[in-house]
Design a protein around this motif. Structure first.
Motif, PDB file in Angstrom:
ATOM      1  N   ASP A  12       0.831  -1.198   0.000  1.00  0.00           N
ATOM      2  CA  ASP A  12       0.000   0.000   0.000  1.00  0.00           C
ATOM      3  C   ASP A  12       0.872   1.257   0.000  1.00  0.00           C
ATOM      4  N   GLN A  13       1.922   1.255   0.805  1.00  0.00           N
ATOM      5  CA  GLN A  13       2.818   2.413   0.855  1.00  0.00           C
ATOM      6  C   GLN A  13       3.521   2.619  -0.477  1.00  0.00           C
ATOM      7  N   LEU A  14       3.958   1.525  -1.103  1.00  0.00           N
ATOM      8  CA  LEU A  14       4.637   1.619  -2.403  1.00  0.00           C
ATOM      9  C   LEU A  14       3.753   2.352  -3.411  1.00  0.00           C
ATOM     10  N   TYR A  15       2.532   1.860  -3.585  1.00  0.00           N
ATOM     11  CA  TYR A  15       1.683   2.421  -4.641  1.00  0.00           C
ATOM     12  C   TYR A  15       1.238   3.841  -4.308  1.00  0.00           C
ATOM     13  N   ARG A  16       0.949   4.109  -3.043  1.00  0.00           N
ATOM     14  CA  ARG A  16       0.500   5.454  -2.678  1.00  0.00           C
ATOM     15  C   ARG A  16       1.620   6.493  -2.766  1.00  0.00           C
ATOM     16  N   THR A  17       2.858   6.045  -2.850  1.00  0.00           N
ATOM     17  CA  THR A  17       3.974   6.972  -3.066  1.00  0.00           C
ATOM     18  C   THR A  17       3.895   7.608  -4.445  1.00  0.00           C
ATOM     19  N   HIS A  18       3.284   6.923  -5.401  1.00  0.00           N
ATOM     20  CA  HIS A  18       3.368   7.357  -6.799  1.00  0.00           C
ATOM     21  C   HIS A  18       2.032   7.752  -7.411  1.00  0.00           C
ATOM     22  N   VAL A  19       0.916   7.351  -6.828  1.00  0.00           N
ATOM     23  CA  VAL A  19      -0.402   7.743  -7.341  1.00  0.00           C
ATOM     24  C   VAL A  19      -1.331   8.008  -6.165  1.00  0.00           C
ATOM     25  N   PRO A  76      -1.780  11.574 -21.043  1.00  0.00           N
ATOM     26  CA  PRO A  76      -0.905  12.746 -21.235  1.00  0.00           C
ATOM     27  C   PRO A  76      -0.171  13.175 -19.975  1.00  0.00           C
ATOM     28  N   THR A  77      -0.681  12.784 -18.810  1.00  0.00           N
ATOM     29  CA  THR A  77       0.016  13.023 -17.545  1.00  0.00           C
ATOM     30  C   THR A  77      -0.083  11.756 -16.713  1.00  0.00           C
ATOM     31  N   GLY A  78       0.764  11.652 -15.702  1.00  0.00           N
ATOM     32  CA  GLY A  78       0.682  10.510 -14.797  1.00  0.00           C
ATOM     33  C   GLY A  78       1.874   9.580 -14.926  1.00  0.00           C
ATOM     34  N   THR A  79       2.021   8.734 -13.937  1.00  0.00           N
ATOM     35  CA  THR A  79       3.156   7.826 -13.825  1.00  0.00           C
ATOM     36  C   THR A  79       3.038   6.667 -14.806  1.00  0.00           C
ATOM     37  N   LEU A  80       4.180   6.264 -15.355  1.00  0.00           N
ATOM     38  CA  LEU A  80       4.254   5.040 -16.156  1.00  0.00           C
ATOM     39  C   LEU A  80       4.863   3.950 -15.270  1.00  0.00           C
ATOM     40  N   PHE A  81       4.092   2.899 -15.005  1.00  0.00           N
ATOM     41  CA  PHE A  81       4.554   1.766 -14.211  1.00  0.00           C
ATOM     42  C   PHE A  81       4.990   0.638 -15.130  1.00  0.00           C
ATOM     43  N   LEU A  82       6.163   0.081 -14.836  1.00  0.00           N
ATOM     44  CA  LEU A  82       6.655  -1.117 -15.516  1.00  0.00           C
ATOM     45  C   LEU A  82       6.307  -2.331 -14.671  1.00  0.00           C
ATOM     46  N   HIS A  83       5.687  -3.303 -15.289  1.00  0.00           N
ATOM     47  CA  HIS A  83       5.282  -4.548 -14.634  1.00  0.00           C
ATOM     48  C   HIS A  83       6.452  -5.192 -13.883  1.00  0.00           C
ATOM     49  N   VAL A 106      11.149   7.704 -22.714  1.00  0.00           N
ATOM     50  CA  VAL A 106      10.059   8.332 -21.960  1.00  0.00           C
ATOM     51  C   VAL A 106      10.673   9.131 -20.812  1.00  0.00           C
ATOM     52  N   HIS A 107      10.991  10.400 -21.106  1.00  0.00           N
ATOM     53  CA  HIS A 107      11.634  11.273 -20.121  1.00  0.00           C
ATOM     54  C   HIS A 107      10.698  12.362 -19.622  1.00  0.00           C
ATOM     55  N   ASP A 108       9.434  12.356 -20.071  1.00  0.00           N
ATOM     56  CA  ASP A 108       8.528  13.449 -19.738  1.00  0.00           C
ATOM     57  C   ASP A 108       7.615  13.140 -18.561  1.00  0.00           C
ATOM     58  N   ARG A 109       7.844  12.025 -17.878  1.00  0.00           N
ATOM     59  CA  ARG A 109       7.093  11.708 -16.667  1.00  0.00           C
ATOM     60  C   ARG A 109       7.817  10.662 -15.841  1.00  0.00           C
ATOM     61  N   ALA A 110       7.324  10.462 -14.623  1.00  0.00           N
ATOM     62  CA  ALA A 110       7.943   9.483 -13.734  1.00  0.00           C
ATOM     63  C   ALA A 110       7.759   8.070 -14.285  1.00  0.00           C
ATOM     64  N   VAL A 111       8.820   7.278 -14.198  1.00  0.00           N
ATOM     65  CA  VAL A 111       8.778   5.854 -14.542  1.00  0.00           C
ATOM     66  C   VAL A 111       9.096   5.069 -13.272  1.00  0.00           C
ATOM     67  N   ILE A 134      20.562   6.215 -14.718  1.00  0.00           N
ATOM     68  CA  ILE A 134      21.064   7.479 -14.165  1.00  0.00           C
ATOM     69  C   ILE A 134      20.676   8.665 -15.045  1.00  0.00           C
ATOM     70  N   GLU A 135      20.500   8.436 -16.350  1.00  0.00           N
ATOM     71  CA  GLU A 135      20.153   9.528 -17.257  1.00  0.00           C
ATOM     72  C   GLU A 135      18.667   9.878 -17.199  1.00  0.00           C
ATOM     73  N   HIS A 136      17.844   8.965 -16.681  1.00  0.00           N
ATOM     74  CA  HIS A 136      16.411   9.271 -16.626  1.00  0.00           C
ATOM     75  C   HIS A 136      16.144  10.280 -15.510  1.00  0.00           C
ATOM     76  N   PRO A 137      15.334  11.310 -15.775  1.00  0.00           N
ATOM     77  CA  PRO A 137      15.127  12.357 -14.761  1.00  0.00           C
ATOM     78  C   PRO A 137      14.278  11.927 -13.564  1.00  0.00           C
ATOM     79  N   ASP A 138      13.499  10.840 -13.693  1.00  0.00           N
ATOM     80  CA  ASP A 138      12.605  10.458 -12.588  1.00  0.00           C
ATOM     81  C   ASP A 138      12.293   8.965 -12.674  1.00  0.00           C
ATOM     82  N   PHE A 139      13.274   8.152 -12.315  1.00  0.00           N
ATOM     83  CA  PHE A 139      13.119   6.704 -12.355  1.00  0.00           C
ATOM     84  C   PHE A 139      13.276   6.140 -10.951  1.00  0.00           C
TER      85      PHE A 139
END
Length: 300
Positions: A12-19, A76-83, A106-111, A134-139
């Motif tokens: 629960d804490q993991l997911y609520r950190t990002h959405v 157009p906005t929001g986090t992209l989650f990788l399975h 995909v550098h325009d939002r959190a991954v 390291i090059e991704h702005p929000d990974f």
């Protein structure tokens, strides 16, 4: 000792950190293959994300049909989650290549990489992935065990956190009547380990890498059908012996006593060590097939 309740709280804490409530999000790398474990993870991820946001993913894809333009139109906005799962590394290259493609483009939002086990057999791939991370702005990277956490801390300069497998979000599962004393769910793929001896002839041996012929077309319906197949299969055994991580997890959710062997690089032992004490039912660890059969006889 980590309790089952603590695992739910960690997820629960993991997911609520990002959405949060109402937030749009994407979930990609849908497991379009028959392995039940990956579908169990997917259903757990959907359950957690739906529970936090109150909505379905705005965009989903497999590793081979991701469309960047369609993704940005739908989300157009929001986090992209990788399975999540056990494919961060080079054993299952298609998933790793897709992950690296996402980080590169995909550098325009959190991954957010949902909980994974990490294993590279060839060190050449480590530097490439580390560079993209390291090059991704929000990974943000989540891992399921301490060896993976140690690896990430040594090689990757991105926020990394220990988290349980998302399949636990499925919660307790009802089981069907058993029809055999010992069911052996054993790997037949590239992570298979030689357990020193072959199982005795009297045991029922299976794997879960073959889909039912009437598989639905929708992604989440496919995942549910695969997990249902896995639950039916495991329910056959009064006791289970398995070297699949999700054989252990689903047996635990079904309430079936079981014996756990490892895969070829120690993924299962590492996971059990990280989340020791969370089992709802007896789970005995064994290092050889002979040990596993003796333990199964004791549980039976």
């Amino acid at each position: 000792m980590t309790t089952a309740n603590a695992i739910q709280q960690a997820l629960d804490q993991l997911y609520r950190t990002h959405v949060g409530p109402g937030d749009p999000y994407a979930l990609v790398d849908f497991p379009d293959h028959a392995n039940v474990g990956d579908s169990a993870i997917w259903l757990g991820e959907i359950a957690m994300l739906r529970g936090v946001t109150g909505r379905e993913p705005a965009y989903v894809s497999t590793w081979h049909d991701f469309d960047a333009e369609a993704f940005r139109r739908a989300c157009p906005t929001g986090t992209l989650f990788l399975h999540g799962g056990g494919n961060l590394g080079d054993i299952w290259p298609h998933h790793q290549q897709f992950r690296e493609h996402i980080l590169a483009t995909v550098h325009d939002r959190a991954v957010v990489q949902l909980p994974q086990s990490i294993h590279f057999r060839n060190p050449d791939g480590v530097a490439r992935f580390a560079g993209l991370a390291i090059e991704h702005p929000d990974f943000t990277l989540y891992v399921r065990d301490r060896p993976s956490l140690d690896f990430a801390n040594a090689h990757l300069s991105c926020p990394t956190h220990l988290a349980p497998d998302s399949a636990f979000a499925l919660g307790h599962q009802p089981r069907a009547p058993a029809d055999c004393d010992v069911l052996m769910l054993l790997r037949t793929d590239d992570e298979r380990r030689d357990h020193a001896t072959i199982p005795s002839a009297g045991n029922t041996m299976v794997d879960w890498l073959e889909d039912d012929p009437d598989l639905p077309r929708a992604f989440t319906s496919q995942a549910k059908a695969r997990v249902d197949r896995g639950l039916r299969l495991l329910s056959r055994g009064r006791v289970i012996v398995t070297d699949r991580l999700h054989g252990h997890i689903l047996a635990d959710l079904l309430g079936i006593p079981h014996v756990v062997l490892d895969n070829d690089y120690g993924k299962i032992a590492a996971y059990l060590a990280a989340w020791a004490g969370s089992e709802r039912v007896p789970a005995i660890r064994a290092t050889t097939m002979a040990e596993a059969e003796r333990a199964a006889a004791q549980l039976a």
